[in-house]
Design an enzyme around this catalytic site. Structure first.
Site, mmCIF file in Angstrom:
data_model
loop_
_atom_site.group_PDB
_atom_site.id
_atom_site.type_symbol
_atom_site.label_atom_id
_atom_site.label_comp_id
_atom_site.label_asym_id
_atom_site.label_seq_id
_atom_site.Cartn_x
_atom_site.Cartn_y
_atom_site.Cartn_z
ATOM 1 N N SER A 365 0.866 -1.175 0.000
ATOM 2 C CA SER A 365 0.000 0.000 0.000
ATOM 3 C C SER A 365 0.906 1.230 0.000
ATOM 4 O O SER A 365 1.722 1.387 0.902
ATOM 5 C CB SER A 365 -0.902 0.016 1.235
ATOM 6 O OG SER A 365 -1.568 1.254 1.320
ATOM 7 N N ARG A 366 0.769 2.077 -1.010
ATOM 8 C CA ARG A 366 1.677 3.230 -1.110
ATOM 9 C C ARG A 366 1.262 4.356 -0.177
ATOM 10 O O ARG A 366 1.958 5.353 -0.076
ATOM 11 C CB ARG A 366 1.739 3.708 -2.566
ATOM 12 C CG ARG A 366 2.328 2.644 -3.481
ATOM 13 C CD ARG A 366 2.661 3.154 -4.865
ATOM 14 N NE ARG A 366 3.210 2.067 -5.659
ATOM 15 C CZ ARG A 366 2.512 1.362 -6.549
ATOM 16 N NH1 ARG A 366 1.248 1.642 -6.754
ATOM 17 N NH2 ARG A 366 3.075 0.388 -7.232
ATOM 18 N N VAL A 367 0.126 4.204 0.492
ATOM 19 C CA VAL A 367 -0.253 5.158 1.530
ATOM 20 C C VAL A 367 0.327 4.715 2.869
ATOM 21 O O VAL A 367 0.747 5.511 3.689
ATOM 22 C CB VAL A 367 -1.788 5.284 1.607
ATOM 23 C CG1 VAL A 367 -2.210 6.105 2.804
ATOM 24 C CG2 VAL A 367 -2.324 5.903 0.320
#
Length: 541
Positions: A365-367
Site C-alpha cells: 500500500s503506497r499510503v
C-alpha cells in the site's frame, strides 16, 4: 403569366416576417450508412461531439465515439438489429449522462440507471455526466483517514485509506471478490456508500451477491451496477463510468463512497471488442493505443477532497484477473502503475489454506501507515517483515534437515502469524479486536502453544476482552496508544494467557519449558527497536 422579380422579393419578405422564430425546430440529422455488430456509421452529423447521445428509430440510442472526416462511428444501445441502412439519426446535444441519487440505494441497476431487480421505478435526484474530469492537485488532500476492511491481513499490513485506489489482483477463484464484499459489509454502519460494479459476470452471481449483502445488513447502503455477461460490449464499457458517477453524487455532497470495479479485465476486453469493430488501429495484444487512458481517467476520479470542497472521499477498489499469476501482462501492469498499491492473491497460498491468500512480498500500500490508527501501526510494525522472512525460510527449510535455533524460531513464529491472520469470509473484525490479536501474536504469547490451538486462543481472548474491557476497546478504537493503554493491553493479554494454561516470566513473555525449549525467547517489538537504534548509534560512532 409572367412573375416580376420585385413581386417575388415582396412575397418572400412577407413569408419570412410571418415566421415565428420560437416555433422553428432546428436539428442536425444524419443518415445511417451501415449497421453491423452494434456499430453504426452515420453520415451528415458535421458538428457531432465525442460521447454525444444520438436518437435513432425504434427507441435505439447511439453514443458517438469515432469522429471521422466523412462519417461518425456510433455504438448502439437497445434493439440495434432493427436499425437499417438509410434510417435517420438525430443529434441530442447532450453528452452521456447517468441518473444518480439516494433512490438508487439498495437497488440493482444497469449502467443507464434502469432497474433490474423488479422493485419498480427509481426516483432520480439528478443526472451526472458519465465522463467527468478528475479533481486536480489543489482540490485534493493527502489520504490519512483509514477505511477498515475488517480483514486482519489487510488492515495490519496493507492498509487502505479513504480516497485511495487499491488494486485487488490475482487468478480466478482466489478470493478477490470476497475481499471487496467483506469491505462493504464492514463499512455498513460507517456512513460509507458502496457501489459495486459487476462487469461481465453471470446475472445469477450478481443476485447471489446482492442476497449476501442483504443478509448481512449492507444492501441498504449499496448500489449494484450490473453489466452481465450476455450484454453488448458498449454496456460493459459504460458500467464502471456509470458506477463512478453514482458514487460521485455522494462524494461532492461531502460524503464518503467506496467503488468496487469487478473486474476491469473484462472491461478492457469489451473496449478492445468495440475498438476493433470501430476499425481503430490495434496495438499490443490487439488492444487500442488508448487502453491505458481508459482506466487512468476512471481511477483518477477516486479522491480525498480538501475541506473547502466538503472533505468527501471516493475510494476505488479495482479488481484485475491474471492468467497463471502473470502480473507482468499488459492490463495488470497498466492498472498497477495507475493505483496506489495492490493486494496480490496467490493460488498456491489459497489452496494451502491461507485465507485471504495474500502474497506479502508483492502486495503493497503506497499510503502505508498514514491510513492506520496509532495502535495498529505500532502493533503491526514488524509483522510484514517477519512474514516475508518466514516465506523465504519456508522454501529453504524443505531441503534442510538440521536447522539452527534462529531458523526454527522464525519458522515457528511465522506459522503462528499466518494462523493469526487467517480469517473466514463474511466475518469482518473490529479494529480494536484486531489490535489485541496481533499484539498477542507479535509479542510471543502464541509461541508456547501448538499451531492448532491458535484459533481457540485468539477467539477466547476476544470474547474475554469484549466482556470485560469495553472501555479499553473504545480507547484503542479512538487511536490512543499511550503507555497506560499499552500497559492495560499487556495486562489483559497476560491474564488471559495465564488462564489459558502456560507459564510466563516476569516480563509477561512465555517461559521456555518442556519440549519447546528449542523456541528461544523473543524480545518485544519495542525492545527490538531500541536494540536496533543502539546498534545504529554504535555504527555511527
Amino acid at each position: 403569366m409572367q412573375i416580376k422579380p420585385d413581386e417575388i422579393t415582396s412575397i418572400l419578405r412577407s413569408r419570412i416576417e410571418g415566421l415565428d422564430a420560437g416555433s422553428a425546430d432546428l436539428a442536425e440529422v444524419g443518415t445511417v450508412l451501415s449497421v453491423a455488430d452494434g456499430i453504426a456509421r452515420i453520415h451528415g452529423l458535421e458538428n457531432c461531439q465525442s460521447f454525444e447521445m444520438l436518437e435513432l428509430p425504434h427507441g435505439v440510442t447511439g453514443l458517438a465515439l469515432n469522429l471521422e472526416s466523412d462519417n461518425v462511428g456510433v455504438v448502439l444501445f437497445g434493439p440495434w438489429e432493427r436499425v437499417v441502412e438509410g434510417d435517420t439519426a438525430k443529434r441530442t446535444g447532450r453528452l452521456l449522462e447517468i441518473p444518480v441519487g439516494e433512490g438508487l440505494l439498495g437497488r440493482i441497476v444497469d449502467p443507464l440507471g434502469n432497474p433490474l431487480d423488479g422493485k419498480g421505478d427509481i426516483e432520480v435526484a439528478e443526472l451526472r455526466p458519465a465522463e467527468f474530469k478528475a479533481p486536480g492537485v489543489v482540490q485534493r488532500q493527502p489520504v490519512t483517514e483509514p477505511m477498515q476492511t475488517g480483514l486482519k491481513a489487510i488492515d495490519v499490513m496493507i492498509p487502505i485509506g479513504r480516497g485511495q485506489r487499491e488494486l485487488i489482483i490475482g487468478d480466478r477463484q482466489t478470493g478477490k471478490t470476497a475481499i471487496a464484499i467483506d469491505t462493504i459489509i464492514n463499512n455498513k454502519n460507517t456512513g460509507i456508500i458502496s457501489v459495486y460494479v459487476a462487469i461481465g459476470q453471470r446475472m445469477a452471481t450478481v443476485v447471489q451477491l446482492a442476497q449476501t449483502l442483504a443478509d448481512n445488513g449492507a444492501m441498504e447502503n449499496t448500489i449494484i451496477v450490473a453489466a452481465s455477461a450476455d450484454q453488448a460490449a458498449p454496456i460493459k464499457f459504460m458500467a464502471p463510468y456509470a458506477g463512478c458517477a453514482m458514487a460521485e453524487y455522494f462524494l461532492y455532497k461531502g460524503g464518503h463512497a467506496l467503488c468496487v470495479y469487478d473486474d476491469l479485465t473484462k472491461h478492457a476486453y469489451a473496449y478492445r471488442q468495440m475498438s476493433l469493430l470501430l476499425r481503430r488501429p490495434p496495438g499490443r495484444e490487439a488492444y487500442p493505443g488508448d487502453v491505458f487512458y481508459l482506466h487512468s481517467r476512471l481511477l483518477e476520479r477516486a479522491v480525498k477532497l480538501n475541506d473547502d470542497l466538503g472533505g468527501g472521499s471516493l475510494t476505488a477498489l479495482p479488481v484485475i484477473e491474471t492468467q497463471a499469476g502473470d502480473v507482468s501482462a499488459y492490463i495488470p501492469t497498466n492498472v498497477i502503475s495507475i493505483t496506489d498499491g495492490q493486494i496480490f492473491l496467490e493460488p498456491k497460498l489459497f489452496f494451502s489454506g491461507v485465507r485471504p491468500a495474500i502474497n506479502v512480498g508483492i502486495s503493497v500500500s503506497r499510503v502505508g501507515g498514514n491510513a492506520q490508527i496509532a495502535p495498529m501501526k505500532k502493533v503491526g510494525g514488524r509483522i510484514k517483515l517477519e512474514l516475508s522472512q518466514f516465506r523465504d525460510l519456508e522454501a529453504f527449510a524443505q531441503f534442510g534437515s538440521d536447522l539452527d535455533a534462529d531458523t526454527q524460531r522464525t519458522l515457528a513464529r511465522g506459522e503462528r502469524l499466518v494462523k493469526t491472520l487467517n480469517q473466514n469470509e463474511r466475518k469482518p473484525m473490529a479494529v480494536a479486536d484486531q489490535v489485541f490479536q496481533v499484539f498477542a501474536a507479535t509479542n510471543g504469547y502464541l509461541d508456547r502453544i501448538t499451531v492448532d490451538k491458535v484459533d481457540e486462543f485468539l477467539e477466547g481472548l476476544i470474547q474475554r476482552i469484549n466482556a470485560e474491557q469495553s472501555k479499553l476497546l473504545e480507547t484503542i478504537t479512538g487511536g490512543d496508544w499511550s503507555d497506560e493503554t499499552q500497559a492495560a493491553v499487556t495486562k489483559a493479554v497476560k491474564e488471559f494467557a495465564d488462564d489459558f494454561g502456560f507459564d510466563l516470566d516476569e516480563a509477561g513473555l512465555p517461559m521456555a519449558s518442556g519440549e519447546s525449549d528449542r523456541i528461544v525467547e523473543r524480545p518485544s517489538p519495542a525492545a527490538a527497536v531500541e536494540a536496533e537504534e543502539k546498534e545504529g548509534e554504535t555504527a555511527t560512532v
